[in-house]
Design a protein around this motif. Structure first.
Motif, short mmCIF file in Angstrom:
data_model
loop_
_atom_site.label_atom_id
_atom_site.label_comp_id
_atom_site.label_asym_id
_atom_site.label_seq_id
_atom_site.Cartn_x
_atom_site.Cartn_y
_atom_site.Cartn_z
N THR A 206 -68.23 -10.67 27.87
CA THR A 206 -68.32 -12.01 28.43
C THR A 206 -68.81 -11.89 29.86
O THR A 206 -68.41 -10.98 30.58
CB THR A 206 -66.95 -12.70 28.39
OG1 THR A 206 -66.55 -12.86 27.03
CG2 THR A 206 -66.98 -14.07 29.05
N THR B 278 -70.47 -19.57 31.68
CA THR B 278 -69.85 -18.47 30.93
C THR B 278 -70.67 -18.26 29.67
O THR B 278 -71.27 -19.20 29.14
CB THR B 278 -68.38 -18.77 30.59
OG1 THR B 278 -67.80 -17.59 29.99
CG2 THR B 278 -68.22 -19.93 29.64
N GLN C 55 -69.40 -14.30 33.45
CA GLN C 55 -69.15 -15.57 34.13
C GLN C 55 -69.79 -15.50 35.51
O GLN C 55 -69.61 -14.53 36.25
CB GLN C 55 -67.65 -15.82 34.29
CG GLN C 55 -66.96 -16.04 32.97
CD GLN C 55 -65.48 -16.34 33.12
OE1 GLN C 55 -64.87 -16.07 34.14
NE2 GLN C 55 -64.89 -16.90 32.08
N ILE D 17 -68.39 -24.00 33.05
CA ILE D 17 -66.93 -24.02 33.12
C ILE D 17 -66.52 -24.50 34.52
O ILE D 17 -67.31 -24.44 35.46
CB ILE D 17 -66.30 -22.65 32.81
CG1 ILE D 17 -66.88 -21.55 33.72
CG2 ILE D 17 -66.48 -22.29 31.34
CD1 ILE D 17 -66.21 -20.19 33.58
N GLN D 18 -65.30 -24.96 34.65
CA GLN D 18 -64.81 -25.48 35.92
C GLN D 18 -64.43 -24.36 36.89
O GLN D 18 -64.64 -24.46 38.08
CB GLN D 18 -63.59 -26.39 35.69
CG GLN D 18 -63.93 -27.66 34.95
CD GLN D 18 -64.94 -28.51 35.71
OE1 GLN D 18 -64.79 -28.76 36.89
NE2 GLN D 18 -65.99 -28.93 35.02
N GLU D 19 -63.81 -23.30 36.34
CA GLU D 19 -63.40 -22.20 37.21
C GLU D 19 -63.42 -20.89 36.43
O GLU D 19 -63.42 -20.87 35.20
CB GLU D 19 -62.02 -22.45 37.79
CG GLU D 19 -60.95 -22.72 36.76
CD GLU D 19 -59.66 -23.22 37.38
OE1 GLU D 19 -58.61 -22.67 37.02
OE2 GLU D 19 -59.71 -24.13 38.22
N TYR D 20 -63.45 -19.80 37.19
CA TYR D 20 -63.47 -18.47 36.58
C TYR D 20 -62.16 -18.20 35.84
O TYR D 20 -61.10 -18.61 36.29
CB TYR D 20 -63.65 -17.40 37.66
CG TYR D 20 -65.02 -17.38 38.27
CD1 TYR D 20 -66.09 -16.81 37.59
CD2 TYR D 20 -65.25 -17.91 39.54
CE1 TYR D 20 -67.36 -16.78 38.16
CE2 TYR D 20 -66.51 -17.88 40.11
CZ TYR D 20 -67.56 -17.31 39.41
OH TYR D 20 -68.80 -17.27 39.97
N THR D 21 -62.26 -17.46 34.73
CA THR D 21 -61.06 -17.02 34.03
C THR D 21 -60.87 -15.51 34.17
O THR D 21 -59.87 -14.97 33.75
CB THR D 21 -61.10 -17.41 32.54
OG1 THR D 21 -62.30 -16.89 31.96
CG2 THR D 21 -61.07 -18.92 32.37
N TYR D 22 -61.86 -14.81 34.76
CA TYR D 22 -61.75 -13.38 35.04
C TYR D 22 -61.81 -13.18 36.55
O TYR D 22 -62.51 -13.90 37.25
CB TYR D 22 -62.90 -12.60 34.39
CG TYR D 22 -62.84 -12.59 32.89
CD1 TYR D 22 -62.07 -11.66 32.21
CD2 TYR D 22 -63.53 -13.53 32.14
CE1 TYR D 22 -62.00 -11.67 30.82
CE2 TYR D 22 -63.47 -13.54 30.76
CZ TYR D 22 -62.70 -12.60 30.11
OH TYR D 22 -62.62 -12.61 28.74
N LYS D 23 -61.10 -12.16 37.04
CA LYS D 23 -61.11 -11.87 38.48
C LYS D 23 -62.26 -10.95 38.86
O LYS D 23 -62.79 -11.04 39.97
CB LYS D 23 -59.79 -11.20 38.89
CG LYS D 23 -58.59 -12.14 38.81
CD LYS D 23 -57.38 -11.49 39.45
CE LYS D 23 -56.11 -12.29 39.42
NZ LYS D 23 -56.15 -13.70 39.31
N ARG E 223 -68.39 -11.93 36.79
CA ARG E 223 -67.05 -11.58 36.29
C ARG E 223 -67.10 -11.52 34.77
O ARG E 223 -68.00 -12.07 34.16
CB ARG E 223 -66.03 -12.64 36.73
CG ARG E 223 -65.96 -12.77 38.24
CD ARG E 223 -64.96 -13.80 38.64
NE ARG E 223 -65.02 -14.11 40.05
CZ ARG E 223 -64.11 -14.80 40.70
NH1 ARG E 223 -63.06 -15.29 40.04
NH2 ARG E 223 -64.23 -15.04 41.98
#
Length: 102
Positions: free
Chosen positions: A53, A11, A55, A89-95, A39
C-alpha cells in the motif's frame, strides 16, 4: 486573500512482479518511498510478486512507480508495476513506509 489548498492524500494498493533479489529490492523500495515522503508497506507474497500500500500525494505515488520502473539494477528483472484502488483519503493510516513479513 486566497488560501492555498493542501494537496490531497491518496492511497492505493500496488503489485510488482519480477525476479528481483528480495532484500535488495525491498530496501531499495523503502529508501525511495522515504525520500519521497510516502507511507505504507511492501511485502513479498511469492517468489516474483510483491504487494503493498502507498499513501501520499498522487504525483508522488506516480514518481515512486517511475523510480521503481527505471531503476537500473532492477529494470531487466521487473515485469510489471500495477496500481489499484487509487482514492483520496482524509488522513494517513501509516506512520512510515515499511517491510511487512507475511
Amino acid at each position: 486573500m486566497a488560501t492555498e489548498k493542501k494537496p490531497e492524500i491518496m492511497t492505493c494498493d500496488f503489485e510488482i512482479r519480477g525476479d528481483m533479489p528480495k532484500e535488495a529490492f525491498q530496501l531499495f523500495a523503502i529508501a525511495q518511498a522515504q525520500i519521497l515522503g510516502l507511507r505504507g508497506y511492501i511485502t513479498q507474497v511469492s517468489g516474483d510478486l510483491y504487494r503493498g500500500t502507498l499513501q501520499g500525494e498522487g504525483k508522488v505515488i506516480e514518481a515512486f512507480k517511475q523510480l521503481i520502473m527505471t531503476a537500473a539494477e532492477f529494470v531487466a528483472a521487473l515485469k510489471e508495476f500495477i496500481i489499484k484502488n487509487l482514492k483520496a483519503i482524509q488522513e494517513y493510516t501509516y506512520k512510515t513506509f515499511e517491510i511487512k513479513s507475511n
